[in-house]
Write a protein that holds these residues in place. Structure first.
Motif, mmCIF file in Angstrom:
data_model
loop_
_atom_site.group_PDB
_atom_site.id
_atom_site.type_symbol
_atom_site.label_atom_id
_atom_site.label_comp_id
_atom_site.label_asym_id
_atom_site.label_seq_id
_atom_site.Cartn_x
_atom_site.Cartn_y
_atom_site.Cartn_z
ATOM 1 N N PRO A 138 -3.160 -9.291 -5.856
ATOM 2 C CA PRO A 138 -4.091 -10.295 -6.403
ATOM 3 C C PRO A 138 -3.490 -11.706 -6.408
ATOM 4 O O PRO A 138 -2.274 -11.874 -6.509
ATOM 5 C CB PRO A 138 -4.308 -9.818 -7.842
ATOM 6 C CG PRO A 138 -3.898 -8.393 -7.864
ATOM 7 C CD PRO A 138 -2.838 -8.234 -6.827
ATOM 8 N N SER A 139 -4.353 -12.686 -6.300
ATOM 9 C CA SER A 139 -3.939 -14.087 -6.351
ATOM 10 C C SER A 139 -5.152 -14.958 -6.622
ATOM 11 O O SER A 139 -6.235 -14.689 -6.100
ATOM 12 C CB SER A 139 -3.312 -14.495 -5.016
ATOM 13 O OG SER A 139 -3.137 -15.896 -4.952
ATOM 14 N N THR A 144 -2.504 -19.231 -5.275
ATOM 15 C CA THR A 144 -1.886 -19.298 -3.951
ATOM 16 C C THR A 144 -2.948 -19.147 -2.869
ATOM 17 O O THR A 144 -3.006 -19.941 -1.923
ATOM 18 C CB THR A 144 -0.801 -18.204 -3.830
ATOM 19 O OG1 THR A 144 0.038 -18.269 -4.978
ATOM 20 C CG2 THR A 144 0.020 -18.387 -2.578
ATOM 21 N N HIS A 196 9.038 -16.192 -3.389
ATOM 22 C CA HIS A 196 7.742 -16.889 -3.376
ATOM 23 C C HIS A 196 8.056 -18.319 -2.907
ATOM 24 O O HIS A 196 8.014 -19.279 -3.689
ATOM 25 C CB HIS A 196 7.129 -16.862 -4.779
ATOM 26 C CG HIS A 196 5.661 -17.192 -4.827
ATOM 27 N ND1 HIS A 196 4.978 -17.797 -3.778
ATOM 28 C CD2 HIS A 196 4.731 -17.020 -5.828
ATOM 29 C CE1 HIS A 196 3.707 -17.957 -4.132
ATOM 30 N NE2 HIS A 196 3.540 -17.494 -5.356
ATOM 31 N N ARG A 213 0.651 -12.115 1.507
ATOM 32 C CA ARG A 213 1.244 -11.696 0.224
ATOM 33 C C ARG A 213 1.209 -10.184 0.200
ATOM 34 O O ARG A 213 0.173 -9.566 0.455
ATOM 35 C CB ARG A 213 0.485 -12.262 -0.965
ATOM 36 C CG ARG A 213 0.954 -11.640 -2.282
ATOM 37 C CD ARG A 213 0.329 -12.245 -3.488
ATOM 38 N NE ARG A 213 0.857 -13.572 -3.765
ATOM 39 C CZ ARG A 213 0.595 -14.265 -4.867
ATOM 40 N NH1 ARG A 213 -0.174 -13.757 -5.803
ATOM 41 N NH2 ARG A 213 1.120 -15.464 -5.049
ATOM 42 N N PRO A 234 -0.424 -17.256 -13.253
ATOM 43 C CA PRO A 234 -1.199 -17.339 -14.483
ATOM 44 C C PRO A 234 -0.325 -17.246 -15.733
ATOM 45 O O PRO A 234 0.722 -16.604 -15.722
ATOM 46 C CB PRO A 234 -2.144 -16.135 -14.382
ATOM 47 C CG PRO A 234 -1.449 -15.164 -13.493
ATOM 48 C CD PRO A 234 -0.687 -15.990 -12.504
ATOM 49 N N PRO A 248 4.525 -21.186 -13.160
ATOM 50 C CA PRO A 248 3.785 -20.947 -11.910
ATOM 51 C C PRO A 248 2.363 -20.465 -12.152
ATOM 52 O O PRO A 248 1.511 -20.592 -11.263
ATOM 53 C CB PRO A 248 4.614 -19.870 -11.202
ATOM 54 C CG PRO A 248 5.386 -19.203 -12.287
ATOM 55 C CD PRO A 248 5.628 -20.247 -13.345
HETATM 56 N N1 CP Z 1 1.547 -18.824 -9.003
HETATM 57 C C1 CP Z 1 0.900 -17.870 -8.303
HETATM 58 O O1 CP Z 1 1.437 -17.303 -7.343
HETATM 59 O O2 CP Z 1 -0.361 -17.610 -8.767
HETATM 60 P P1 CP Z 1 -1.359 -16.559 -8.102
HETATM 61 O O3 CP Z 1 -0.758 -15.194 -8.278
HETATM 62 O O4 CP Z 1 -2.663 -16.744 -8.820
HETATM 63 O O5 CP Z 1 -1.451 -16.885 -6.637
#
Ligand code: CP
Length: 307
Positions: free
Chosen positions: A45-46, A49, A126, A98, A249, A247
């Motif tokens: 999940p993201s 990014t 990352h 990812r 959430p 970074p």
């Molecule tokens: N900071 C970050 O990688 O957030 P997400 O997981 O929402 O992409």
């Protein structure tokens, strides 16, 4: 730079070049001249990014191919390798990946004719998050040398911690960690400060999310804020000019008091905004290094110095 896999692959000169290029793209609209396709392959999940890559790609004039694991042939057992080879075969010019594996890129190394960007690899790296964090710090202080930077929270499960610790030390910052018992990572060999001491010495406090999904012991997070997190009382003891990063959430009320997420020293939403321009810089650099042109007048020779 043909792929963007790890901060370990970047020279100091390449880091500063990307910082300057990202800042240039904030002010200058740039589009590729040719029809180019990109696939964002997110197996984890993201929000930030994936969406900031999408905005960056569309600002550069790339066509973004729609991919969701839950409606793809990944559900029929197709491997990462075969998925990426499929996108290469149908004409993608770049893939952003990812994946939960720490070293997913190993199986792709030397087997693709198009560049790959690492948008998060397991607990290991990352690198695009690290680059946008570097941009946020450099905007504030104009240097890394001699800054006291504390990375605080769930170090054990954090790819952000690993990428940033390496890059910031390399750039001359004094890097510390602050983690609760059980969330340390001794392999980093970085001094661990109690949070009460960390808040007073830091120029940059980089908080990390407690990664509930990678934990087996949910009880670890009980009373975390009081014992190890950024409370209002601790924030009041930070230096006047010190800044706060995360970074995201964010677990409001766990690693940080909810009211501090948007406090005066917080740069959390600035980091997200910087992510768009840094990802534009990385994409553009990779495609230009592969001979794709756009009307970019960014001068690569001016690599270090003020924006
Ligand atoms: N900071 C970050 O990688 O957030 P997400 O997981 O929402 O992409």
């Amino acid at each position: 730079m043909r792929d963007f896999i790890s901060v370990h692959q970047l020279s100091e000169m390449e880091i500063f070049q990307l910082l300057r290029k990202a800042e240039y793209y904030r002010k200058q609209e740039v589009q590729f001249n040719e029809k180019l396709f990109v696939a964002n392959l997110f197996f984890e999940p993201s929000t930030r990014t994936k969406m900031s890559f999408t905005v960056a790609e569309q600002k550069l004039g790339l066509h973004v191919l729609d991919f969701h694991t839950e409606t793809s042939s990944v559900q029929k057992g197709e491997s990462l390798y075969d998925t990426v080879k499929t996108f290469e075969a149908i004409g993608a010019n770049l893939v952003v990946i990812r994946h939960e594996s720490d070293h997913w890129f190993e199986e792709l190394k030397g087997k693709l004719s198009i560049p790959i960007i690492n948008a998060g690899s397991g607990k290991e790296e990352h690198p695009t998050q690290c680059m946008l964090d570097l941009l946020t710090i450099y905007q504030e202080f104009g240097r890394f040398e001699g800054l006291n930077i504390v990375i605080a929270g769930d170090i054990k499960h954090s790819r952000v911690a690993r990428s940033n610790a390496y890059a910031l030390q390399r750039l001359g910052a004094n890097v510390y960690v602050s983690s609760a018992p059980g969330l340390e990572d001794e392999t980093l060999h970085i001094p661990n400060l109690p949070m009460d001491e960390a808040v007073e010495v830091c120029d940059v406090l980089m908080l990390l999310r407690i990664q509930h999904e990678r934990h087996t012991n949910q009880a670890e997070t009980a009373n975390y804020l009081t014992n190890y997190g950024l409370t209002k009382e601790r924030e009041s003891r930070m230096k006047n000019e010190a800044i706060l990063l995360h970074p995201a959430p964010v677990n409001r009320g766990v690693e940080i008091d909810s009211d501090l997420v948007e406090c005066a020293r917080s740069r959390i939403f600035k980091q997200m905004n910087n992510g768009v321009y840094m990802r534009m810089a990385i994409i553009s650099e990779l495609l230009q290094n592969r001979g794709v042109n756009h009307e970019d007048t960014f001068n690569k020779r001016e690599t270090v110095g003020a924006f």
